[in-house]
Design an enzyme around this catalytic site. Structure first.
Site, short mmCIF file in Angstrom:
data_model
loop_
_atom_site.label_atom_id
_atom_site.label_comp_id
_atom_site.label_asym_id
_atom_site.label_seq_id
_atom_site.Cartn_x
_atom_site.Cartn_y
_atom_site.Cartn_z
N PRO A 27 -3.47 -8.99 11.10
CG PRO A 27 -5.79 -8.83 11.30
CD PRO A 27 -4.70 -9.22 10.34
CG LEU A 49 -0.05 -13.97 4.98
CD1 LEU A 49 0.96 -14.11 6.12
CD2 LEU A 49 0.24 -12.76 4.14
N GLY A 71 -8.01 -16.50 8.89
CA GLY A 71 -8.13 -15.45 7.88
C GLY A 71 -6.78 -14.98 7.37
CB CYS A 72 -3.72 -13.85 9.12
SG CYS A 72 -4.44 -12.44 10.00
CD GLU A 73 -2.27 -21.14 8.18
OE1 GLU A 73 -2.70 -22.26 7.86
OE2 GLU A 73 -1.73 -20.88 9.27
#
Length: 154
Positions: A38, A49, A44-46
């Protein structure tokens, strides 16, 4: 609704963090994990990844190319990549805004971003697995990515 398993993966060309054009066709004959996120620089994204980064050999040893796609512009993605040491391509679906995300059925119109989703593409260019979380805040674990790798036979 996400793309169907067994469907031909939609072709795309997007800029990476160096402004170079990257196409799905560049990886013809190789399995690909498209990791849609997103927003750059969010927890959350970090976390997702970084889990891929820390377990990247699981993908490379299986011959799978990881490609992250998000709607952030490439300068933001470039800085994020630099800060976190991500080795995989990070592509900007910023213009036309969300076109590739839409083609894969993972564009959140209300928020103007990708849904959190993983699309595994086999060496023949067919969708082998799709994993989409229930909401933008619902994150994927490394176990989710490993389960998708298993569906490629990797």
């Amino acid at each position: 609704m996400t793309i169907e398993i067994g469907a031909e993966a939609p072709a795309f060309t997007l800029p990476d963090t160096d402004k170079s054009e990257v196409s799905l066709a560049d990886y013809e004959g190789k399995p690909v994990a498209l990791v849609f996120i997103p927003f750059a620089f969010t927890g959350g994204c970090e976390g997702e990844l970084c889990a891929i980064r820390d377990n990247y050999s699981q993908f490379t040893d299986a011959g799978v190319q990881v490609i992250m796609i998000g709607c952030d512009r490439h300068p933001s993605l470039a800085e994020w990549r630099r800060q976190q040491g991500y080795e995989f391509p990070m592509l900007s679906d910023g213009w036309p805004h969300g076109a590739v995300c839409s083609a894969y059925g993972v564009f959140n119109e209300d928020m103007g971003c990708a849904w959190r989703a993983t699309v595994m593409i086999d060496a023949e260019g067919k969708v082998a697995d799709v994993h989409q979380t229930g909401g933008l805040g619902d994150t994927r674990s490394i176990d989710d990515f490993q389960a998708s790798l298993a569906k490629l036979g990797a």
